[in-house]
Design an enzyme around this catalytic site. Structure first.
Site, PDB file in Angstrom:
ATOM      1  N   GLU A  52       0.691  -1.211  -0.122  1.00  0.00           N
ATOM      2  CA  GLU A  52       0.150   0.029  -0.056  1.00  0.00           C
ATOM      3  C   GLU A  52       0.918   1.199   0.100  1.00  0.00           C
ATOM      4  OE1 GLU A  52       0.008  -2.776   2.173  1.00  0.00           O
ATOM      5  OE2 GLU A  52      -2.760  -3.459   1.276  1.00  0.00           O
TER       6      GLU A  52
ATOM      7  N   HIS B 180     -11.919  -6.608   7.228  1.00  0.00           N
ATOM      8  CA  HIS B 180     -12.649  -6.331   6.158  1.00  0.00           C
ATOM      9  C   HIS B 180     -14.371  -5.514   6.213  1.00  0.00           C
ATOM     10  CE1 HIS B 180     -10.540 -10.374   5.415  1.00  0.00           C
ATOM     11  NE2 HIS B 180     -10.816  -9.587   3.537  1.00  0.00           N
TER      12      HIS B 180
END
Ligand SMILES: Cc1ncc(C[n+]2csc(CCOP(=O)(O)OP(=O)(O)O)c2C)c(N)n1
Ligand SMILES: [Mg+2]
Length: 733
Positions: free
Chosen positions: A463, A533
């Site tokens: 990321e 999530h």
């Protein structure tokens, strides 16, 4: 100073096997100039006329060698704080440096905002650096990618006045090289390896210079890395030119960089220059290396001082006499004295200017430029070959985000889209047979197929790599619209977001900017999403100045706000609630390719007179359910405001509504404590106290993580019942 350095460069770059006496003298002069600026700063610090000092002492030979092998204003530079000699040899002046040390308004690097040695010059392509070690390497990667992109797509460099491009000039040459440097200790950062990964894989023209002085503050090199030699650890990266050099020898350093530059300019790939330097002084003036280095070790190191060695060489080879050397040294002292006197007399920055350049002065995303709220040409077709978005009826949020990306990429050749799994298929040949992936949520479906693999591609699973490279792209004038696959995994990029992306414009006093868009699926209510999530956490980002944070609750808003995000001149975190991607209740017809919604304008989802409910994201439909029940079952009329953008937010609409209703409830999905609602509630209490008939109430998730088992998830996240209960209590107060 600038003239002398560049004339030395011209003759030096003739690739002479050994340097002429005149060239050697000029190199010594530049090295000494660097050392004397350090010495003067140390004196000024002791006199409390400046506030911090860190020196480049011991690194001068490597820096001058690098600068003279490269081209200022043509090549690109992402240096670190030890690169004083490099910057001086590129054309930065001692006065420029001293102005930063005193924190002057006229400090060209930052206007008094950054510590000394955080140089920046748009003319010399020296990009403003932070104090974070290693982040700059990924900027160099994105910068090199952008240079290659513009040379393949020169039309993308053209200026237009209709969006951010009006303020982002582009220059490129096709064979420019990016230089970036770091200390040996900083190679332990993951971003070092992430940068080498992409540079190697894409054969990018970048010189990575490791300035190895054997210590990271007090930590010796063998503690920082296995084996104590970075060259051995990186040796297997493909496409690199590797060289290890005595970084206290300017001639050897110059030749090493010449070879490195030649490899990069020829398009053969990146280069890795490992220079063995020394630290002539302690780490900084706040450090005392006698606390951790024995005297004998320090004395041995001093024998490698590049200034002492170079002076001895000039005498030994009879290049100058002692008297001539003394005269040269005197002139250097004079130059530094004049620079210091100039800086000490310079005007100081104005307190009234403090917030200038937090955001773009040029283009205000809250302005009417972006107010085309009336959807144009409803029902006309946009979307990729998948046909997913090709029907004229109501479209989901996923469809209209995808449609916006298609429209904007058609309109603006400077947009690149990348992230994990965003391509249709990295192996292009497969596209003849397969439909394509286009993101784990399919939001980028069809983009690679329509716009090609240079504009839409998969990133490594890293990321920081995604955001760091985007910064490098954007400071060359490109518009990366990148995806972080799940909000839950944005944290490796947090360093780039907090210390680089959001602050680059401010810290460079408005001279550099990186207006990228980061799209991030966020949130829970997934039934089974669990901890990793389902996270929220928007307030961690609204707490960052310089960053715009957007969170739409329906398809139409997502389309119009994404368009504003892409066209505006600020970095934007665009939070897309995954639970809303394919809901039927928030669908809308395609609003056309120019539909935009300004930031900072709330939407009244439901007008009402009894209570104001401020919310956003997935709590908009849940609040609506609660409000309908409140009306039906209790005759309470709730006004719901969907903020749509969280930073900036629409204070005017909030205040106007509360003045009408006198009661307010702030509801969000994220945890209650220290959540987004705390700020709104505090401001309401502060500024609207007189309008309130009841305390400000807040609703949020329990102060814990989201669990997997649906019974737990339901209890942890706010539900319509929770909201209804709060409405009733507040009305009864
Ligand atoms: C990300 C980050 N962590 C920690 C620091 C604090 N810090 C500043 S310099 C430094 C040591 C760097 O050593 P090295 O990379 O070898 O460079 P040198 O100073 O020796 O040239 C540390 C730990 C920082 N600036 N940035
Ligand atoms: Mg070091």
């Amino acid at each position: 100073m600038e003239r002398t350095a560049s004339s030395a460069r011209e003759s030096l770059s003739a690739a002479a096997p050994s340097l002429s006496p005149r060239q050697l003298v000029e190199i010594y002069r530049l090295m000494l100039l660097s050392r004397r600026v350090d010495d003067r700063e140390i004196l000024l610090k002791r006199q409390q006329k400046i506030y911090f000092q860190i020196s480049g002492a011991g690194h001068e030979a490597l820096g001058v060698g690098a600068a003279l092998a490269m081209r200022p204003g043509y090549d690109w530079f992402f240096p670190y704080y030890r690169d004083r000699a490099l910057c001086l040899a590129l054309g930065f002046t001692p006065a420029d440096m001293m102005l930063q040390a005193v924190g002057a308004a006229t400090d060209p690097s930052s206007g008094g905002r950054q510590m000394p040695t955080h140089w920046s010059s748009t003319a010399l392509n020296i990009v403003s650096l932070s104090s974070s070690t290693t982040t700059q390497l990924l900027h160099a990667v994105g910068c090199a990618e952008a240079g290659r992109y513009f040379s393949l797509h020169p039309e993308a460099a053209e200026k237009t006045v209709t969006d951010y491009r009006a303020f982002r000039d582009v220059t490129f040459h096709g064979d420019e090289v990016a230089y970036t440097s770091l200390g040996e200790g900083s190679t332990s950062q993951g971003e070092f390896w992430e940068a080498l990964n992409t540079a190697s894989n894409k054969k990018l023209p970048i010189i990575f210079c490791v300035e190895d002085n054997g210590y990271a503050i007090s930590t010796p090199v063998e503690v920082s890395m296995p084996g104590g030699n970075i060259s051995r650890l990186v040796a297997n990266f493909p496409n690199f030119f590797f060289i290890e050099v005595d970084g206290t020898d300017p001639e050897a350093s110059f030749h090493a960089f010449q070879a490195a530059v030649a490899h990069c300019r020829a398009g053969l790939g990146p280069a890795f220059v490992h220079g063995h330097c020394m630290r002539a002084y302690s780490h900084s003036l706040s450090d005392d290396d006698r606390l951790y280095r024995p005297q004998a070790e320090r004395e041995t190191d001093q024998l490698r001082d590049p200034i002492v060695k170079m002076r001895a060489r000039i005498l030994r080879e009879r290049i100058l006499t002692e008297a001539e050397l003394t005269a040269l040294e005197h002139s250097v002292e004079q130059e530094v004295s004049i620079a210091a006197d100039h800086a000490l007399a310079a005007p100081l920055p104005k307190v009234s200017e403090i917030t200038r350049h937090v955001y773009s002065d040029n283009l205000d995303p809250t302005s009417s430029t972006f107010a085309t709220e009336q959807p144009s040409a409803p029902g006309s077709v946009s979307g990729g070959k998948s046909g997913r978005a090709a029907s004229a009826g109501p479209r989901t949020m996923a469809d209209l985000i995808n449609a916006c990306l298609h429209d904007e990429m058609r309109r603006d050749p400077r947009i690149v889209v990348y992230g994990q799994d965003v391509a249709d298929a990295s192996r292009e040949a497969a596209l003849a047979e397969v439909k394509g992936k286009g993101g784990v949520f399919k939001l980028t479906a069809g983009l690679q197929t329509e716009f090609g693999s240079e504009r839409v591609f998969n990133s490594p699973l890293a990321e920081a790599n995604i955001v760091g490279r985007a910064i490098g792209y954007a400071l060359r004038g490109m518009k990366p619209v990148v995806e972080i696959q799940f909000f839950d995994y944005i944290w490796p990029a947090m360093h780039q977001i907090r210390n680089e992306l959001s602050v680059l414009r401010w810290r460079s006093n408005g001279t550099w900017a990186c207006p990228i868009v980061i799209r991030v699926p966020i949130g829970g209510y997934l039934t089974g999403g669990s901890i990793y999530h389902s996270q929220s956490g928007e307030s961690l980002f609204t707490h960052i100045p310089g960053l715009r944070v957007v969170m739409p609750s329906n398809a139409l808003d997502a389309n119009g706000l994404l368009r504003t995000a892409i066209r505006c001149d600020d970095p934007v975190l665009f939070l897309e609630h995954k639970r809303l991607y394919r809901e039927t209740h928030d669908r809308a017809p395609y609003p056309g390719p120019d539909f935009a919604i300004p930031f900072g304008k709330a939407r009244i989802v439901r007008p009402g007179s009894d209570l104001t409910l401020i919310t956003y994201g997935a709590l908009v439909p849940r609040s609506l359910q609660a409000a309908e029940r409140a009306k039906r079952e209790h005759n309470i009329d709730v006004e719901i405001l969907d903020l749509r953008t969280l930073s900036p937010y629409d204070w005017e609409s909030i205040a106007a509504s509360i003045k009408r209703t006198s009661r307010v409830l702030v509801a969000h999905e994220d945890m209650l404590s220290w959540g987004y609602g705390a700020e709104i509630a505090a401001r309401v209490s502060d500024e609207l106290f007189d309008s309130l008939d009841a305390p400000v109430r807040r609703i949020g998730a329990m102060d814990t993580f989201v669990a997997y088992q649906p019974i737990l998830e339901d209890a942890i996240l706010p539900q319509p019942d929770t909201i209804l209960k709060a409405i009733l209590e507040l009305k009864a107060f």
